[in-house]
Design a protein around this motif. Structure first.
Motif, PDB file in Angstrom:
ATOM      1  N   ARG A 262      15.185  63.743 -37.999  1.00 33.83           N
ATOM      2  CA  ARG A 262      14.309  62.916 -37.351  1.00 33.83           C
ATOM      3  C   ARG A 262      14.030  63.467 -35.706  1.00 33.83           C
ATOM      4  NH1 ARG A 262      16.433  58.516 -35.524  1.00 33.83           N
ATOM      5  NH2 ARG A 262      18.238  58.254 -36.615  1.00 33.83           N
TER       6      ARG A 262
ATOM      7  N   ARG B 265      16.222  60.204 -47.827  1.00 33.83           N
ATOM      8  CA  ARG B 265      15.363  60.291 -46.652  1.00 33.83           C
ATOM      9  C   ARG B 265      14.378  60.990 -46.756  1.00 33.83           C
ATOM     10  NH1 ARG B 265      21.027  61.019 -44.710  1.00 33.83           N
ATOM     11  NH2 ARG B 265      20.432  63.416 -44.154  1.00 33.83           N
TER      12      ARG B 265
ATOM     13  N   ARG C 109      10.519  59.768 -46.528  1.00 32.14           N
ATOM     14  CA  ARG C 109       9.525  60.180 -45.519  1.00 32.14           C
ATOM     15  C   ARG C 109       8.441  60.808 -45.875  1.00 32.14           C
ATOM     16  NH1 ARG C 109      14.179  62.757 -43.026  1.00 32.14           N
ATOM     17  NH2 ARG C 109      13.903  64.804 -43.948  1.00 32.14           N
TER      18      ARG C 109
END
Lengths: 151, 338
Positions: free
Chosen positions: A117, B186, B190
């Protein structure tokens, strides 16, 4: 969690000593015996490599955590990373290695999530480093199954 | 009372005349349900049937009504499947719910772990295999019986809905952390896939090993619909082409055909076009879904006392294959982004 070699062999024993019911004699029992045979091949590899693979994976994660702590990859995780990096596998029983591995993996998941991230360009290289570690671990754990001849 | 006697009593009651059960014999495979072949004999003759009974523990938690209605949806449309006969959702007759369908004899299914199982018939079987998958994708699922029971997300969230489902399964069954599984989740979350052109019935486990062929190059039955649902048809295509089902053959998908040919047959039969971005998403999803199934197998192996070798094999061998496939796909995605 994958069954360990001892769990597989204990299971094979219990299966083989359980008498079949009238409905499971014949094809079903023969099929079950064939799968147990395949499992023995896999269990043999687990017996040979299981400790080494786990110990090496744990060591690789500790080394990564030491670097990550030093380079402040994830400042909020700093103390946890340092603490885990300082650990070592003193007990080489599979269950002990797996327990340590689980603790290390949980932290690795948190670290990887943070790195993914993080938009900073430097994080792409770190993302790659983590993925390389995971790839190496998956390769080390992979098992060889010689293809069976078609009947 | 034996299982065969109980089944005979049940059929006698349901069909309203005396029925005896002969040659009841459990069949390997079909890990989510116990599968038995048997003959039902009554004054009218002999019916060759299959009993699919819920197990005490299973590889995947599925609804037998969905599976039964999947057969009811596609058997009348000419898709080669057994004909569904009886659905019993109570547990009084045989201790657990079950359904009965017709049995197809003199046909074989390949183990996914055999080398070149189809020999000279691979090309013909491959054409049929991917064309049949296109036939399954083609109809409007709302027009089929399965729509009454299958989960059916909105068209715009087919991918994320499936991802939610399998992430919940992983949360429930994960006994040991799986960083690659979590990384795949993830990544998929995303970058959700573009929505499909249309929703279709998704078989859910369409792969080599889940069809019967007659040994002469003809597919005679598509089996194991227990994970059927409504969603993006590319989900099935990606799963069918997953390397785990490739019979150790890197040049042909499902051990049958080069991928380009497989996709062409699917497109022709379905009337749909493959979206590359979406297919890539579903390829990674397939590896994740596989991993979660094998994680669940490991848990069930333990909870079942360690006596089901299929669960152990699935967890150990298939789980590790899919972890490696996930790693390779994530690496490829990272390189493509760079």
């Amino acid at each position: 969690m994958n069954p360990t070699g001892p769990e597989i062999l204990n299971g094979a024993f219990l299966t083989l000593v359980s008498p079949p019911t009238p409905e499971t004699e014949g094809v079903f029992s023969a099929g079950k015996a064939a799968v147990i045979g395949l499992l023995c091949v896999l269990a043999a590899q687990e017996m040979e490599r299981g400790v080494k693979v786990r110990a090496e994976e744990n060591a690789a994660m500790r080394a990564l955590f030491a670097r990550a702590a030093q380079e402040a990859w994830h400042p909020a995780l700093g103390e946890r990373l340092k603490g885990l990096a300082a650990g070592q596998d003193e007990d080489l029983a599979l269950s002990a290695l797996d327990a340590a591995n689980a603790q290390l993996r949980r932290t690795l998941i948190d670290l990887q999530d943070h790195i993914e991230r993080d938009p900073a360009p430097v994080s792409r290289g770190r993302e790659r480093t983590i993925l390389d570690l995971l790839r190496a671990g998956a390769e080390a754990r992979s098992l060889d199954l010689h293809p069976l001849a078609a009947s | 009372m034996s299982l065969g006697e109980a089944l005979g009593l049940y059929l006698t009651r349901v069909w309203g005349h005396p029925v005896t059960v002969e040659h009841l014999s459990r069949i390997p495979g079909g890990a989510s349900r116990e599968t038995y072949g048997f003959d039902a004999v009554d004054p009218k003759g002999r019916r060759r049937l299959i009993l699919r009974r819920d197990p005490p523990a299973s590889l995947i938690d599925t609804d037998r009504r969905v599976e039964f209605l999947a057969y009811a949806s596609f058997h009348p449309r000419g898709v080669p499947t057994p004909e569904p006969v009886i659905l019993e959702e109570g547990s009084d007759a045989l201790d657990r719910p079950f359904f009965i369908m017709t049995r197809i004899d003199d046909a074989a299914a390949a183990s996914p772990f055999t080398l070149d199982p189809y020999g000279a018939h691979a090309h013909d079987l491959g054409r049929q295999f991917f064309s049949i998958l296109g036939q399954i994708a083609a109809p409007d699922p709302a027009s089929l019986p399965i729509a009454a029971a299958a989960r059916a997300p909105d068209v715009g969230v087919c991918g994320l809905s499936e991802l939610d489902h399998w992430e919940r399964e992983l949360d429930k069954d994960e006994l040991h952390p799986t960083p690659l599984g979590r990384a795949a989740i993830r990544r998929l979350r995303r970058r959700p896939p573009p929505p499909p052109h249309k929703r279709s019935v998704v078989h859910g486990d369409y792969r080599s090993g889940n069809f019967l062929h007659d040994g002469q190059g003809r597919i005679v039955a598509i089996l194991d619909w227990e994970m059927a649902h409504i969603g993006d048809p590319l989900e099935d295509l990606a799963w069918a082409m997953d390397p785990l089902w490739g019979h150790f053959d890197s040049d042909r998908v499902a051990g049958l055909l080069p991928e380009v040919q497989a996709r062409a047959h699917w497109e022709q039969a379905s009337g749909l076009k493959v979206d590359e971005e979406a297919l890539d998403w579903w390829r990674l999803f397939s590896a994740l879904k596989g991993l979660v199934i094998w994680v669940s197998a490991g848990k069930e192996f333990r909870e079942g006392g360690g006596i089901d070798p299929v669960l152990a094999f699935s967890s150990l061998y298939c789980g590790r294959r899919h972890e490696l496939i996930i790693a390779e796909r994530l690496e490829a995605a990272l390189e493509a982004a760079a």
